[in-house]
Structure formats: C-alpha cells, structure tokens
Design a protein around this motif. Structure first.
Motif, PDB file in Angstrom:
ATOM      1  N   ILE A   1       0.834  -1.197   0.000  1.00  0.00           N
ATOM      2  CA  ILE A   1       0.000   0.000   0.000  1.00  0.00           C
ATOM      3  C   ILE A   1       0.873   1.253   0.000  1.00  0.00           C
ATOM      4  O   ILE A   1       0.578   2.229  -0.687  1.00  0.00           O
ATOM      5  CB  ILE A   1      -0.980  -0.041   1.195  1.00  0.00           C
ATOM      6  N   ILE A   2       1.982   1.206   0.732  1.00  0.00           N
ATOM      7  CA  ILE A   2       2.871   2.376   0.756  1.00  0.00           C
ATOM      8  C   ILE A   2       3.413   2.648  -0.643  1.00  0.00           C
ATOM      9  O   ILE A   2       3.437   3.789  -1.103  1.00  0.00           O
ATOM     10  CB  ILE A   2       4.027   2.166   1.757  1.00  0.00           C
ATOM     11  N   ILE A   3       3.808   1.589  -1.348  1.00  0.00           N
ATOM     12  CA  ILE A   3       4.328   1.774  -2.702  1.00  0.00           C
ATOM     13  C   ILE A   3       3.289   2.471  -3.579  1.00  0.00           C
ATOM     14  O   ILE A   3       3.571   3.441  -4.277  1.00  0.00           O
ATOM     15  CB  ILE A   3       4.709   0.417  -3.335  1.00  0.00           C
ATOM     16  N   VAL A   4       2.057   1.964  -3.511  1.00  0.00           N
ATOM     17  CA  VAL A   4       1.010   2.541  -4.340  1.00  0.00           C
ATOM     18  C   VAL A   4       0.696   3.968  -3.884  1.00  0.00           C
ATOM     19  O   VAL A   4       0.447   4.855  -4.699  1.00  0.00           O
ATOM     20  CB  VAL A   4      -0.245   1.643  -4.317  1.00  0.00           C
ATOM     21  N   ALA A   5       0.779   4.203  -2.568  1.00  0.00           N
ATOM     22  CA  ALA A   5       0.506   5.554  -2.058  1.00  0.00           C
ATOM     23  C   ALA A   5       1.489   6.564  -2.639  1.00  0.00           C
ATOM     24  O   ALA A   5       1.108   7.684  -2.961  1.00  0.00           O
ATOM     25  CB  ALA A   5       0.569   5.552  -0.535  1.00  0.00           C
ATOM     26  N   PHE A   6       2.740   6.145  -2.803  1.00  0.00           N
ATOM     27  CA  PHE A   6       3.715   7.051  -3.407  1.00  0.00           C
ATOM     28  C   PHE A   6       3.339   7.360  -4.852  1.00  0.00           C
ATOM     29  O   PHE A   6       3.489   8.487  -5.315  1.00  0.00           O
ATOM     30  CB  PHE A   6       5.126   6.479  -3.339  1.00  0.00           C
ATOM     31  N   GLY A   7       2.856   6.365  -5.555  1.00  0.00           N
ATOM     32  CA  GLY A   7       2.392   6.575  -6.921  1.00  0.00           C
ATOM     33  C   GLY A   7       1.259   7.590  -6.949  1.00  0.00           C
ATOM     34  O   GLY A   7       1.233   8.509  -7.780  1.00  0.00           O
ATOM     35  N   ILE A   8       0.324   7.436  -6.005  1.00  0.00           N
ATOM     36  CA  ILE A   8      -0.812   8.361  -5.937  1.00  0.00           C
ATOM     37  C   ILE A   8      -0.298   9.765  -5.621  1.00  0.00           C
ATOM     38  O   ILE A   8      -0.676  10.745  -6.245  1.00  0.00           O
ATOM     39  CB  ILE A   8      -1.837   7.902  -4.875  1.00  0.00           C
ATOM     40  N   LEU A   9       0.609   9.844  -4.661  1.00  0.00           N
ATOM     41  CA  LEU A   9       1.173  11.137  -4.263  1.00  0.00           C
ATOM     42  C   LEU A   9       1.746  11.863  -5.474  1.00  0.00           C
ATOM     43  O   LEU A   9       1.465  13.034  -5.701  1.00  0.00           O
ATOM     44  CB  LEU A   9       2.260  10.914  -3.198  1.00  0.00           C
ATOM     45  N   ASN A  10       2.523  11.140  -6.266  1.00  0.00           N
ATOM     46  CA  ASN A  10       3.140  11.766  -7.427  1.00  0.00           C
ATOM     47  C   ASN A  10       2.093  12.251  -8.425  1.00  0.00           C
ATOM     48  O   ASN A  10       2.179  13.347  -8.952  1.00  0.00           O
ATOM     49  CB  ASN A  10       4.099  10.785  -8.106  1.00  0.00           C
ATOM     50  N   THR A  11       1.083  11.413  -8.664  1.00  0.00           N
ATOM     51  CA  THR A  11       0.053  11.790  -9.624  1.00  0.00           C
ATOM     52  C   THR A  11      -0.691  13.026  -9.147  1.00  0.00           C
ATOM     53  O   THR A  11      -0.918  13.964  -9.911  1.00  0.00           O
ATOM     54  CB  THR A  11      -0.946  10.631  -9.794  1.00  0.00           C
ATOM     55  N   VAL A  12      -1.080  13.010  -7.870  1.00  0.00           N
ATOM     56  CA  VAL A  12      -1.860  14.133  -7.354  1.00  0.00           C
ATOM     57  C   VAL A  12      -1.015  15.403  -7.386  1.00  0.00           C
ATOM     58  O   VAL A  12      -1.473  16.469  -7.797  1.00  0.00           O
ATOM     59  CB  VAL A  12      -2.346  13.852  -5.919  1.00  0.00           C
ATOM     60  N   LEU A  13       0.245  15.257  -6.999  1.00  0.00           N
ATOM     61  CA  LEU A  13       1.131  16.415  -6.970  1.00  0.00           C
ATOM     62  C   LEU A  13       1.263  17.012  -8.372  1.00  0.00           C
ATOM     63  O   LEU A  13       1.196  18.226  -8.557  1.00  0.00           O
ATOM     64  CB  LEU A  13       2.499  15.978  -6.448  1.00  0.00           C
ATOM     65  N   MET A  14       1.417  16.134  -9.365  1.00  0.00           N
ATOM     66  CA  MET A  14       1.545  16.612 -10.733  1.00  0.00           C
ATOM     67  C   MET A  14       0.269  17.289 -11.188  1.00  0.00           C
ATOM     68  O   MET A  14       0.290  18.363 -11.778  1.00  0.00           O
ATOM     69  CB  MET A  14       1.834  15.440 -11.680  1.00  0.00           C
ATOM     70  N   SER A  15      -0.852  16.657 -10.905  1.00  0.00           N
ATOM     71  CA  SER A  15      -2.107  17.214 -11.402  1.00  0.00           C
ATOM     72  C   SER A  15      -2.392  18.534 -10.691  1.00  0.00           C
ATOM     73  O   SER A  15      -3.045  19.401 -11.241  1.00  0.00           O
ATOM     74  CB  SER A  15      -3.243  16.207 -11.252  1.00  0.00           C
ATOM     75  N   VAL A  16      -1.878  18.701  -9.501  1.00  0.00           N
ATOM     76  CA  VAL A  16      -2.086  19.948  -8.778  1.00  0.00           C
ATOM     77  C   VAL A  16      -1.171  21.051  -9.318  1.00  0.00           C
ATOM     78  O   VAL A  16      -1.634  22.145  -9.656  1.00  0.00           O
ATOM     79  CB  VAL A  16      -1.869  19.741  -7.264  1.00  0.00           C
ATOM     80  N   THR A  17       0.113  20.771  -9.446  1.00  0.00           N
ATOM     81  CA  THR A  17       1.042  21.816  -9.897  1.00  0.00           C
ATOM     82  C   THR A  17       0.707  22.248 -11.321  1.00  0.00           C
ATOM     83  O   THR A  17       0.821  23.411 -11.659  1.00  0.00           O
ATOM     84  CB  THR A  17       2.509  21.359  -9.839  1.00  0.00           C
ATOM     85  N   GLU A  18       0.277  21.292 -12.124  1.00  0.00           N
ATOM     86  CA  GLU A  18      -0.133  21.587 -13.476  1.00  0.00           C
ATOM     87  C   GLU A  18      -1.250  22.629 -13.518  1.00  0.00           C
ATOM     88  O   GLU A  18      -1.413  23.347 -14.480  1.00  0.00           O
ATOM     89  CB  GLU A  18      -0.693  20.267 -13.998  1.00  0.00           C
ATOM     90  N   ARG A  19      -2.058  22.675 -12.474  1.00  0.00           N
ATOM     91  CA  ARG A  19      -3.242  23.532 -12.464  1.00  0.00           C
ATOM     92  C   ARG A  19      -3.048  24.789 -11.614  1.00  0.00           C
ATOM     93  O   ARG A  19      -4.025  25.462 -11.302  1.00  0.00           O
ATOM     94  CB  ARG A  19      -4.431  22.738 -11.949  1.00  0.00           C
ATOM     95  N   PHE A  20      -1.794  25.065 -11.237  1.00  0.00           N
ATOM     96  CA  PHE A  20      -1.563  26.221 -10.380  1.00  0.00           C
ATOM     97  C   PHE A  20      -2.089  27.518 -11.005  1.00  0.00           C
ATOM     98  O   PHE A  20      -2.673  28.347 -10.320  1.00  0.00           O
ATOM     99  CB  PHE A  20      -0.067  26.359 -10.053  1.00  0.00           C
TER     100      PHE A  20
END
Lengths: 410, 225, 404
Positions: A277-296
């Motif tokens: 779950i931690i591994i997948v959580a890091f994947g989610i973190l990266n995706t969310v972070l990207m989708s957020v910064t992209e929309r700044f």
C-alpha cells in the motif's frame, strides 16, 4: 458540494490516461491485497476447522492447572452437574471425555515412547472426526477393552503389524507403574508426522484402569455450533460450572503454538500488505502532486475571483478519493471473483516436497481462499486511508497557494 | 462618487534577497463609472498597483479603501470573500476553468455566492444574450478562440455586479480586431451599467479608449490625463 | 551525451523524481525486509537443529535414523573412528548412545530420548552445556542427569531430585536406572526440551545392557558448507552397513525451504515491480508530455526516433537503478542494528518455539537476493518507460512544437 463533485469528475477525465493508470495501480493493489489476505484467511480457517475437528474440539474443560503443565495428576472427575450443564446448553452439540498419558509401548524387543490418548469411542465420534482418520484397519469399537490404534508411523517404528499384541507401560496416578496388553486393531494418520510417530489411541475405561485413575479424566472436548460462538459458550460454561479448579479453554488456548503460528503468519501478511500500500501511495502522491502543480495557473485565477481556499483543498481530496473508490471497486470485484474461485477450487499441493513441508508443520496441503467480508472492508479502508494520506502534501501546497503566485506559476 | 482611494501606497518586493521598490507613494482616487487605464513600461509597477487594488496583494506601506472599506487590514479569508462580492477580474490568460463550459464558468462565481441554480442560469444566460455570446454557452474553453474566451471572462467578471472590474493586459494575447471587439464590450458595459473598469495595459488600443489615463514610471505616477 | 541529457532531465523536476525513487526505495526495503527475516528464520532453524542434535554429519548403523532401536548399534566403532580421524576438514566429533525411554518422577512420567554421552566430547559438538540455565552440566558422578526446562516442569522436579529412566534392552526386557537431576537446560525449542535428556554414557550402557556399544557419531566440520563433500568421502571409507548423513539429508524440510526462499525472492520482486510500474509509467508520461515541445524541437533538428526512445528509457533506467541502489543502502542501514541484536518477536515466542526458532530473529541477506532486486527493478523501470517513449515518437514534430 455539487459543484465540487462536478469539477472533480471533469478534472479526472481531463487527463484520462493518467487517471486510468492511477486507477489501475489502485485496482492492482486492492486485488493483490485482497487475494493475498483471502488465501491467508482461507488457509487459517480451514486449518483451524481441521485442527478443531481432528482432535482439540472447539472447547475443552480441564483441570485449571493442566494446560500450563500437563501432568497426569492434574485431572478431575466429571460430576452430574457438569453433564447437566453441558447437555442443557443449546449451543453445545456434543462432548466427549478424555484421558492423556505418556507411556512406553513395547513390541517384542522394541519399545517406543508414546502419547497415549484415551477416548470414549462412541462420544468421540460425535465431537471430532478422529475415527475417520484411520489409515489401515479400524477405529476403536464401542467396547475397546484391549484395543489400540497406533499412529501409522509409530507402527512402522515398532516393526509391528495390525493384529499384533503390544504392551503399554505407564506411570499411574499413585506413582506406581502399570502395564497392560493391547491388540493393534488399526493405524491412524492425522498428517503431522511427529504426531503420527508417537500417538496411540485406547479406550477411556482401560486407560483409567492402566493409570489407576478411576473416574478421573483430563479433558472434556466440546463441540459447539460454530467458531463464532466460542466466546459466548466459553463464558456461559465458566459461569455455570462455577468451579475455580476447572477451566474452560478455547481451541487457541489448548493449542497455543498453532494459534501463534497463525498469528505470526498473519502479522507477516499485514506487513506485506502495508508495504504494498505504501508503494502505491507514493504513486498516488506523485500523480496528485503533478495534477495539482499543473493547475496552479488555473487555481490562481479561481482564487482571485474569490473561490475559498478550503474549497480547492476539498476538490483535491474529492478527486483522489473518488479515483481511489473506483479503483477499490474494480480491485474488490476482480478480487472477490478470484477469491471466490479459489474458495471453491483451492490450490492443492497433493504431492511434492512443498506438500511435505506444509504437512510437517501440521498444516493441510490445501490453500483455499476466503470471501469473508472483513477482508474486503479492511483492505479497502487501509487503501483509502493511504490515498487520503498521499493527498495531504499536495493539498497543503494548494492551501498555501497565493492567487498571484498561482497565476504567475510556470 | 469615489470608489477606490489609495493613500501613500508603497510596495517593496524582496526578490531573491534584492529589494525591489515597485511602488513609491501612490495617492489615487477613482470615481464610480470610471474607465481608467494604468499604462507605463514593463517594470513600472502597473500590474503591482492593479493587484493591490484587486486585493490580491498587500501593500508594504499605506492603505487602500474600496467602497470605504480598508482592505489592507483584512485577513486572507476575508479578502477572498471581499473579492468574490465586490470585484471582477479579467486576466491575460487562464481565465476560465478548463473543465467547465462557458455558461458554467459564468455561473461559477454566483455558485460561490450561493445563488440557486435557476436564478444563476437565468442571469448568466440573459447576460450572455445581451453580450451576444449565447451561442458559446455549452462550449468548453478549449473549443473557443482566445477572443471568445476573453469575452466569456469579461461576462463572468461582471455577472455579480461588482463595484470594480480589474483587467490585467486583457488584450495582450489577442489580435487587434479581436481586441477591439473585447474593448467594445467593456465600454458598452461601462456606459450602460456604469461598471468601473481599471486596466493595466500598454496596448495603444486600450489607452485610446481610456476616460482617464495614468502613466506610471519607476513606481510613481508621472502623468495623468 | 545521451546519458548527460537523461541525467539532467531527471533532475529538472526534483520533487517528482525523488518521489518515484522513494517509492522504489520502499519497494526494495519491502523485499529485503521480508526476505531478510524469512532467511533469518530459516537459517536460525538450521543452526538450532545443527547445534542441538543434528550436527553436520551423523553416522549410524543403517536404518537407525528412521527407527532408533536399541539393537541397531554401530558394528565396529573403531573402524568409524579411524575413518573420521583420517578425514580432513573435521573439527570435532562425539559418540553416543541414543534410546527411547520413559522418564518418571514421583508425580508424572514422560517419553524421552535418552542420550548417553561423554560430557567432554559432547560439549564440543552440541550446545547443551551452553544452554544450561539451572544447576551444572554432567560431572563425573555416575547418576547425573541433565533435562530440559519443559520436561522438568512436566515432571515437577528440580535440581537434586531423583527420577527413574526406563527403556528396553536388546533382549526386549526393560532396563531401568535411577538418576539425579544436576542441570536443567533451555533451548530454542520447547518440543526439544521436553524430549532430550542427557546422562553419562557408561551408566546408560550398563542400564540398557549394551556395554561398549555406540549408536551415533556426530561430526562438526570446520566449514558446514563442506559437510556434503566430507560426508561422501567418509561414506566411501565405510562398508555399506553404515549410514552417513549430512544435515542436508537430515533436515530436508529446512533445506527445501531455503531453496524455496530463493525463488520466492524473485516472485516478491515481481509483485513489487508490478506495484511500482504504474507510478513509473505515470511519471514518465507526465515528463514526456511536459517536454513535448522540446522533443518536437529535437525531432525537427533531426534526432532519430531510436535516440528519443533511448533517451526516455534511459531516464527511467537511471531512476530505477538509483532507486534500487538507494533502497539497498537504506535496507542495510535500517537492518544494521538488527544484525547484532535481532528482532525480538517475544509476543509470538510460543509459536516460534514450535517452529524451532528462537524469539529473536537475526536477518540474513544473500548475494543472490541483491541480484534479483538489481535485475528486476531496473528492468521494470525500462518497461514502464516504453509506452511513454512510444507516445513521444508518435508526435509529429510540427504538432509537438505547437502543443501548449
């Protein structure tokens, strides 16, 4: 809220590919976790059931000191009161009295140490399926005065055959040595090699005679109407017997080693699950972070026109949680069908070294899965929690975003 | 009637340890119904001034009053609400939320004010019709041209009847014809609805139409027409 | 050149690359922890078995190992001893009597494995002397007996108490003898402690009427990994009526599990790889899309498709390798304290005892395990980059340059 849901939904579809890959990651983690836990729980359940039905029974009534220190003397007498209590409890299906002793079994010039397990053949059949574990020959008859059933390995070690007469030597209740002749009428095979190399079953009556334990026994094995009722029946029996010299023990207390090897395995499973779950959580973190910064830029404008910061934060959480829920659904559905398939068609290790290893540890060489709802619920909550955690950092970035910084972000 | 008043505005940025004095004592009063352009070369402080008047940034010194409220003392949350109720914005780019249609984008700020769906749809559609952009209602930003997007942005900026609409280089990404059309629209709103517009721009097209022109240089007002 | 380009591209978005690397690090740690402790358990089981009773090589009369009857004594102990003495690579050995019997105290009796040993020889071969927790090891007193803690509890006896051992003699009659308990030991396994008892060899030989007979030679080699080779050499020296067994023959289950765990390592790496692959695909996709214009420019100035694919997969490969190495370093750092102190699983101690381990587990890592991780995870990273790389070259340069 409706607005946020609409925004979240459309944002997820904005980068379809990314959302789908994230979805696949969550679904895979869910599926893998559910599959893994399913096999573990399924294996535990079948082995507990097997162990309980094979010998221990669901519950046992013993002398309060016997379990910690199984000595011949820590015995008790079953009185009318206990019988009445056992017979009147509606959860109790049946019960059987037993006596255990260590002894030496001699055949011709050969002798072997043995664990002598004395049972009432008629009652025993209603509590455990011991009688069905006969390898060769037959099980004890209702009046087993001189009959003995040996573990098949023990028979081999003694170089004896069915029909041969052997002598059982054991110490009695009074400290004196007693011996008695028995005729081998069958062999048993319970699976654990060690156990099959030292177990010997005789009738309760002759055992009491052999050990001078007239009327005394070591345990009453009790069968009840399901593993889930164990605690309830245990409490009610303890209360109604009301004798502090007697203890009512559940299967896991009677077999602490077995219980703890399950727990050890269970813990290792939970650790694996957490890592996954931690591994997948890091994947989610990266995706969310990207989708957020992209929309700044866009967030900057929305903040300028007066969108409250918290609404944007909520939006981030809704997007991720929504994606997670869909991933969980897919993973759980695939997982459920997979588990259901292996629940009906367990993985069998009928032959080969692997089967031997499993049997050596006293486990069945079969691995069914489980569709117990808690597996799916717990896994889903763990993954949901992890995806919630992985939103915190991106959401914090959004929370701290100044409208102007957002507009100018490159 | 005076709508914005600034007193001795100073703004100093700390840009990588080098202090940049962007505004040096701006005293200004803007009346309701004005159509004012702040012009000047790059780095003159025009966008900074606009951002301060738009409550997007805080002055280092001095005060800003909008509708007689001192916005330099408000918290982040209060400012956000103040902007929502009193101000309209048109930026150079990224004005619209990409996942919402033109209609939804216009409804957006009304939604944040908690106006019910029926009312906001009626109001938004009526305004779109008035501004002749109703055929864009169901289009998403990526289906519209730059000029169309900016016109939707103007519509969104005025839909809540703000006291002031602040426009930061709204024509910068547009060709002159499209830019002219956008300015026509804003002029019309200014005349018909008496909405105050403040621009920061160095586009001559914009400057030509100003009722009042402010020229900034090195953080000071050097000329006023 | 390509390498420099790839390396710099990775660090353009530090945060993103770091998160991917951290996820790989976590994956590697998962693999190493699970495997380190699983191996640790298995090796501990092996070590415990070797040090308590199995030793490295056992020599018996053929058939004794399966059925320890009193009639199966070693036909010619001197011949065996001679063969052992000639053999190189042997550290210590002992000879003993082993028989099933019944040990009785005033209150209870229990089936036991009676070991008649030469105390001096035995202490160099098995760890019983070191496991004594109460009293002393066997002395010169004839009737000394050392038993396990669990057995002492069962028989309700302590140091100085008298017990009677019984076992059958070669002619089928029962031989018995009184002993006095001088020491109580406790090993890793309560099952073992319940069954194995130790007495001086001579008195046990007298009791069972097998004077001067030996039943087992246990050998400790200088290097346990040589045991199988030495076993073969001894076997060639002895007639067919002997069985010479190494711990590999005697503990097939544990050896099999150790082999299994090597395969399990690959499976574990693949599971982790699949869990990681989604994150890497997403990251590489994002990084490709961000750079569409740039890639368009590179293509317009004539960079070949193959080069672009190499550049992108190389980036993923570097991410994978850096993450994997980082993960290995982190795993070693985190596991370091446990190498010396072990992880105490006291809560599960009862369960572990029945497995023949101890409550404290020391992790064990093999070179082979590093190989599996170092091979699989970078390969997974490269696989994850293929789709993004394909997307990159599918872009028309003109379109790519215009993409905003």
């Amino acid at each position: 809220m409706k607005l946020l849901l609409k925004l979240a939904w459309r944002n997820l579809w904005r980068n379809k590919r990314r959302s789908l890959i994230t979805l696949a990651a969550i679904a895979f983690a869910t599926f893998a976790a559910v599959g893994m836990r399913g096999i573990q729980k399924g294996v535990y359940a079948i082995n507990i059931e097997n162990a309980v039905n094979m010998f221990s029974g669901y519950l046992q009534i013993q002398n309060a000191e016997y379990n910690a220190n199984p000595s011949l003397r820590k015995s008790f007498k079953v009185d009318e009161k206990i019988i009445t209590i056992l017979e009147s409890n509606e959860n109790i299906l049946s019960f059987s009295e037993r006596l255990y002793a260590d002894g030496l079994i001699s055949f011709k010039d050969n002798s072997q140490g043995a664990a002598i397990l004395a049972v009432d053949p008629v009652a025993e059949k209603t509590v455990t399926n011991l009688a069905t574990k006969i390898y060769e020959g037959k099980f004890l008859s209702p009046d087993p005065t001189h009959e003995i059933v040996l573990g098949y390995k023990l028979l081999e070690k003694l170089n004896a055959e069915i029909g041969d007469e052997i002598v059982v030597l054991t110490q009695g209740f009074d400290g004196s040595l007693g011996n008695l002749k028995f005729k081998i009428i069958g062999t048993s095979k319970l699976g654990m090699q060690e156990f099959d190399g030292m177990s010997a079953f005789i009738g309760l009556k002759p055992a009491q005679e052999l050990t001078a334990m007239y009327g005394r026994i070591h345990a009453v094995a009790v069968k009840i109407d399901g593993l889930n009722n164990i605690n309830k029946v245990k409490e009610s029996l303890t209360e109604s017997i009301g004798n502090e010299n007697l203890a009512v023990l559940s299967w896991d207390e009677v077999m602490p080693d077995f219980k703890q090897s399950i727990e050890l395995d269970n813990i290792s499973g939970i650790f694996m699950l957490m890592f996954l779950i931690i591994i997948v959580a890091f994947g989610i973190l990266n995706t969310v972070l990207m989708s957020v910064t992209e929309r700044f830029n866009e967030f900057g404008v929305t903040l300028s026109i007066g969108m409250p910061q918290m609404k944007l934060v909520k939006l981030i959480f809704i997007e991720t949680i929504a994606l997670t829920i869909v991933g969980l659904l897919i993973g759980n559905i695939i997982g459920w069908f997979t588990n259901y398939y292996f629940h009906l068609n367990p993985i069998e290790f009928s032959t080969g070294e692997y089967a031997a290893v499993i049997e050596e540890y006293g486990w069945l060489p079969t691995m069914p899965s489980s569709i117990e709802p808690m597996i799916f619920i717990n896994t889903s909550f763990m993954i949901l929690f992890a995806s919630f955690l992985s939103c915190i950092y991106p959401a914090w970035k959004v929370f701290k975003l100044e409208p102007l910084k957002g507009i100018r972000y490159t | 009637m005076q709508i914005i008043r600034t007193e001795k505005l100073e703004k100093i940025y700390n840009d990588n340890g080098v202090p940049v004095h962007a505004l040096k004592g701006i005293d200004l009063e803007i009346a309701k119904g004005d159509f004012m352009v702040i012009a000047g070369p790059s780095g003159s402080g025009k966008t900074t001034l606009l951002n301060l008047m738009g409550a997007l940034d805080k002055p280092t010194e001095g005060n800003i009053f909008i509708e007689n409220e001192d916005i330099s003392t408000k918290s982040k949350k209060e400012l956000s609400e103040f902007r929502l109720k009193n101000l309209g914005f048109v930026f150079q780019a990224y004005n619209l939320i990409p996942v919402l249609t033109a209609l939804e984008n216009i409804e957006f700020s009304m939604m944040l004010l908690g106006i019910n769906e029926e009312e906001r749809q009626d109001k938004a559609l009526a305004l779109m019709k008035e501004l002749e952009i109703d055929e864009l209602a169901n289009k998403r930003p990526n289906e519209m041209s730059g000029g169309q997007q900016q016109r939707v942005a103007v519509t969104r900026a005025i839909v809540n009847n703000p006291s002031v609409v602040l426009a930061d280089e709204p024509t910068a990404n547009l060709d002159s014809e499209t830019g002219a059309k956008l300015l026509d629209l804003m002029q019309k709103m200014n005349k018909e609805k008496n909405i105050t517009f403040i621009f920061s721009s160095h586009d001559s097209q914009v400057i030509e139409r100003a009722k009042r022109l402010l020229i900034l240089k090195d953080g000071k007002i050097v000329e006023e027409k | 050149m390509l390498l420099t380009l790839a390396w710099r591209n990775i660090w353009r978005n530090k945060r993103r690359s770091l998160i991917v690397m951290i996820s790989i690090v976590v994956g590697v740690m998962m693999v190493f922890f699970t495997n380190g402790f699983m191996n640790g358990m298995l090796f501990q089981m092996l070590k415990n078995q070797i040090s308590s009773s199995v030793s490295h090589i056992l020599i018996h009369k053929k058939g004794f190992n399966d059925n320890k009857v009193i009639q199966s004594y070693i036909p010619d102990p001197e011949l065996v001893e001679g063969a052992i003495k000639e053999q190189t690579g042997i550290k210590n050995y002992s000879k003993k009597l082993i028989s099933f019997g019944l040990l009785s105290s005033a209150s209870n009796s229990s089936g036991v494995f009676l070991n008649g040993v030469n105390p001096i020889e035995e202490k160099d071969v098995t760890k019983i002397k070191e496991s004594i927790i109460e009293g002393t090891y066997l002395t010169e007193n004839k009737r000394d007996l050392v038993i396990g803690k669990k057995l002492a509890e069962k028989l309700e006896v302590g140091i100085g108490d008298k017990v009677v051992a019984m076992a059958n003699t070669p002619d089928g009659s029962i031989g018995s003898e009184m002993f006095r308990i001088v020491g109580i030991y406790k090993t890793f396994s309560s099952e073992f402690d319940k069954i194995y008892i130790y007495a001086n060899k001579q008195i046990t030989q007298e009791m069972l009427e097998v004077e001067n007979k030996e039943y087992e030679f246990s050998i400790i080699c200088e290097d346990y990994q040589q045991a199988d080779i030495i076993k073969e050499q001894i076997k060639n020296q002895l007639p067919d009526e002997y069985e010479v067994l190494s711990y590999v023959d005697l503990l097939p289950m544990i050896i099999f599990q150790i082999d299994m765990s090597k395969q399990w390592m690959w499976i574990l790496n693949i599971i982790v790889g699949v869990a990681l692959i989604f994150g890497i695909i997403n990251t590489m996709l994002m990084s490709v899309y961000e750079r569409i214009q740039e890639i368009g420019v590179l293509m317009s100035i004539g960079m070949k498709n193959g080069k672009i694919i190499s550049m992108i997969t190389l980036e993923a490969f570097i991410l994978g390798v850096t993450g994997t190495i980082g993960g290995i370093i982190f795993s070693l750092l985190v596991m370091w304290p446990f190498y010396n102190s072990g992880i105490n699983l006291a809560v599960f101690s009862d369960g572990l005892n029945s497995f023949g381990i101890g409550a404290v587990i020391y992790p064990v890592l093999n070179i082979n395990d590093f190989a599996a991780t170092l091979i699989i995870l970078p390969i997974v990273s490269v696989l994850a980059a293929l789709y993004p790389a394909y997307k990159a070259i599918k872009l028309e340069p003109i379109y790519a340059v215009r993409y905003v």
